[in-house]
Design a protein around this motif. Sequence first.
Motif, mmCIF file in Angstrom:
data_model
loop_
_atom_site.group_PDB
_atom_site.id
_atom_site.type_symbol
_atom_site.label_atom_id
_atom_site.label_comp_id
_atom_site.label_asym_id
_atom_site.label_seq_id
_atom_site.Cartn_x
_atom_site.Cartn_y
_atom_site.Cartn_z
ATOM 1 N N UNK A 1 30.727 -8.144 -21.615
ATOM 2 C CA UNK A 1 30.275 -9.413 -22.647
ATOM 3 C C UNK A 1 29.066 -9.359 -23.260
ATOM 4 N N UNK A 2 29.015 -9.887 -24.353
ATOM 5 C CA UNK A 2 27.651 -9.979 -24.976
ATOM 6 C C UNK A 2 26.683 -11.039 -24.424
ATOM 7 N N UNK A 3 25.658 -10.637 -23.640
ATOM 8 C CA UNK A 3 25.117 -11.492 -22.811
ATOM 9 C C UNK A 3 24.238 -12.569 -23.788
ATOM 10 N N UNK A 4 24.163 -13.777 -23.617
ATOM 11 C CA UNK A 4 23.614 -14.854 -24.398
ATOM 12 C C UNK A 4 22.097 -14.557 -24.711
ATOM 13 N N UNK A 5 21.199 -14.473 -23.532
ATOM 14 C CA UNK A 5 19.827 -13.873 -23.323
ATOM 15 C C UNK A 5 19.506 -12.811 -24.190
ATOM 16 N N UNK A 6 20.467 -11.548 -23.841
ATOM 17 C CA UNK A 6 20.197 -10.551 -24.769
ATOM 18 C C UNK A 6 20.325 -10.554 -26.212
ATOM 19 N N UNK A 7 21.349 -11.407 -26.715
ATOM 20 C CA UNK A 7 21.566 -11.660 -27.889
ATOM 21 C C UNK A 7 20.468 -12.464 -28.702
ATOM 22 N N UNK A 8 19.843 -13.177 -28.134
ATOM 23 C CA UNK A 8 18.751 -14.045 -28.731
ATOM 24 C C UNK A 8 17.797 -12.951 -28.833
ATOM 25 N N UNK A 9 17.428 -12.145 -27.791
ATOM 26 C CA UNK A 9 16.306 -11.164 -27.897
ATOM 27 C C UNK A 9 16.525 -10.199 -29.102
ATOM 28 N N UNK A 10 17.805 -9.981 -29.169
ATOM 29 C CA UNK A 10 18.447 -9.018 -30.158
ATOM 30 C C UNK A 10 17.904 -9.441 -31.565
ATOM 31 N N UNK A 11 18.348 -10.879 -31.580
ATOM 32 C CA UNK A 11 18.245 -11.676 -32.905
ATOM 33 C C UNK A 11 16.790 -11.517 -33.454
ATOM 34 N N UNK A 12 15.853 -11.885 -32.437
ATOM 35 C CA UNK A 12 14.327 -11.947 -32.704
ATOM 36 C C UNK A 12 13.860 -10.434 -33.291
ATOM 37 N N UNK A 13 14.614 -9.537 -32.671
ATOM 38 C CA UNK A 13 14.095 -8.067 -32.893
ATOM 39 C C UNK A 13 14.434 -7.814 -34.266
ATOM 40 N N UNK A 14 15.674 -8.068 -34.639
ATOM 41 C CA UNK A 14 16.321 -7.971 -35.773
ATOM 42 C C UNK A 14 15.656 -8.559 -36.841
ATOM 43 N N UNK A 15 15.214 -9.895 -36.749
ATOM 44 C CA UNK A 15 14.435 -10.574 -37.829
ATOM 45 C C UNK A 15 13.017 -10.154 -37.768
ATOM 46 N N UNK A 16 12.474 -9.533 -36.858
ATOM 47 C CA UNK A 16 11.102 -8.973 -36.878
ATOM 48 C C UNK A 16 11.058 -7.721 -37.695
ATOM 49 N N UNK A 17 12.377 -6.738 -37.647
ATOM 50 C CA UNK A 17 12.474 -5.681 -38.460
ATOM 51 C C UNK A 17 12.648 -5.829 -39.780
ATOM 52 N N UNK A 18 13.395 -6.613 -40.208
ATOM 53 C CA UNK A 18 13.604 -7.231 -41.598
ATOM 54 C C UNK A 18 12.455 -7.855 -42.336
ATOM 55 N N UNK A 19 11.683 -8.832 -41.729
ATOM 56 C CA UNK A 19 10.659 -9.361 -42.017
ATOM 57 C C UNK A 19 9.349 -8.391 -42.330
ATOM 58 N N UNK A 20 9.416 -7.359 -41.255
ATOM 59 C CA UNK A 20 8.263 -6.247 -41.802
ATOM 60 C C UNK A 20 8.606 -5.618 -42.985
ATOM 61 N N UNK A 21 9.765 -5.376 -43.004
ATOM 62 C CA UNK A 21 10.319 -4.293 -44.125
ATOM 63 C C UNK A 21 10.154 -4.941 -45.328
ATOM 64 N N UNK A 22 10.446 -6.144 -45.331
ATOM 65 C CA UNK A 22 10.105 -7.036 -46.793
ATOM 66 C C UNK A 22 8.774 -7.341 -46.932
ATOM 67 N N UNK A 23 7.793 -6.945 -46.098
ATOM 68 C CA UNK A 23 6.397 -7.315 -46.189
ATOM 69 C C UNK A 23 5.778 -8.717 -46.338
#
Length: 595
Positions: A401-423
């Motif tokens: 299964x996709x663990x709910x806690x892990x998914x929320x952490x992954x979403x935060x990480x993905x948001x960080x990467x995209x935000x940093x790429x956009x500067x």
Amino acid sequence: MSIQAVLESKVKEAVSSIYNTDLPSVEFQPTRKDFEGDVTIVVFPMLRVIKGNPVQIGNQIGEYLVNELDEVSSFNVIKGFLNLVISPVYYLNFFNSIKNLADFGFVSNKDAGAVMVEYSSPNTNKPLHLGHIRNNLLGYSVSEILKASGKKVYKTQIINDRGIHICKSMLAWQKFGKGETPESTGLKGDKLVGNYYVAFDKAYKIEVAKLVESGIEKEVAEKEAPLLVEAQEMLRKWEAGNKEVVALWTMMNGWVYDGFEKTYRELGVDFDTLYYESNTYLLGKDFVAEGLENGVFFEKEDGSVWIDLTDEGLDEKIVLRSDGTAVYMTQDIGTAIQRVKDYQDIKGMVYTVGNEQDYHFKVLFLILKKLGFTWSENLHHLSYGMVDLPSGKMKSREGTVVDADDLMVDMTTTAAKISEDLGKLDGYSESEKLALYKMIGLGALKYYILKVDPKKRILFDPEESVDFQGNTGPFIQYTYARIQSILRKAAKNKINSDATIETTLEIHEKEKELIKQIQIFPDTIQLAAENYSPALIANYAYDLVKEFNSFYQQVSILGETDNQKKMLRVQLSKKVSEVIESAFKLLGIEVPERM
């Protein structure tokens, strides 16, 4: 009063005056983009009570409205459609009346009686996963939308804390656990217990395979595997109140509840009251006995009790086993009745449960109706489709299964990467960045799931959900943050964002379109409540943002030289941001001041 209410009254008056007949209702629709007008009246349905040419009828009613209503400045008729141009004065009056309303669109205590919304309802043998996230987000959002529509709401869940699946985790911990605890492992309690559920399944499969190798048929081996037999014996001991088993059950469930609470807190959902299956599984038996006496149920030769729903297009359904033990249906009957006893103002309930249980709830609601409970007319199954991933289906027993806690952490990480790429985050401290990444990541997750009609299945793509363009949470959050930047500059320049706008002001077409979009927010809330659909709120927010961005691109706000126009545009921007914030609050999504 809305413009449609004003128009409906006047159109009926026109029909009575011109044709000497009563018109039961008036059908409206938005005017097509390729025609001039703001509101369209559909003439064709009137032909049931008025004989004549629809174009001629449209022209006669249009002339009447222009003469009798200041709000209607002109009209045109295209075939059977009467397109009305609404006066700018109406829109400015409307905007002046709502621009300082903090709770615009929300209704307080419109309806007597309360609604109880059930959601989450997990098992205590595993952590929450992606499927639970959709369930929680839907249930929480529908609760908030019902409250905004004027209803009193109780949020609840029934925690499935007993049964063979719980005993499997308990037995595995006894056999393989070596005294592990959340403290000793550093794991959240629900994850630790979930690991033992998976461990049980692996050991059980090995036992079954060995039995099959020894010549025992697979079906027999699955029933006679020693681990399963032990788990069944443990369940019997629990039901008999064995002190050691109950103590183990209490300890491990306590670990799970602590884990669940952390997940709920991170996800931003809450509950007013909790029900536990260990307290409710015997409920309903008395009502089955009563229904048996009254002829609602019937008894078969083996002593089991059933209900015959064939006349309703369903089939026969068991409500009590031959040995007198309850089934899930019995429990749900009793729990529903108990809830109304506990909260006597309840007039209806909403069950947020996946669509694989559609049949179960049809039967449950029918049984409660046949038992004579009037509130059974107001029961609703908020049925929703499953959430799939590009990698396929999830399976709890196999630990895929996709663990709910892990998914929320992954979403935060993905948001960080995209935000940093956009500067876009120059000047932010690390703590400010982390808070924003979490807000964007969770907003992306919630919006992506809630923008889809609940009945539809979802293929969840984390990368796509965090896109800063298109129909996504981050796109709407970014527009909100852009408006806050405009408002900060306006305040710095001492532009009055509260003064009344003169109704003689000539307004731009884009300003009028924005006011029209704001105007439908209250109706959208009511419609979303009637349909139990957060998707209507999500997509309304996206349409509002699209309209604002079109306005932003085509008119100057702070660069406008006319002071009245500048004030209107600043005030419009402020109101749009407030409506975005209100809409997103109904979805459980936060909005950032900067981004």
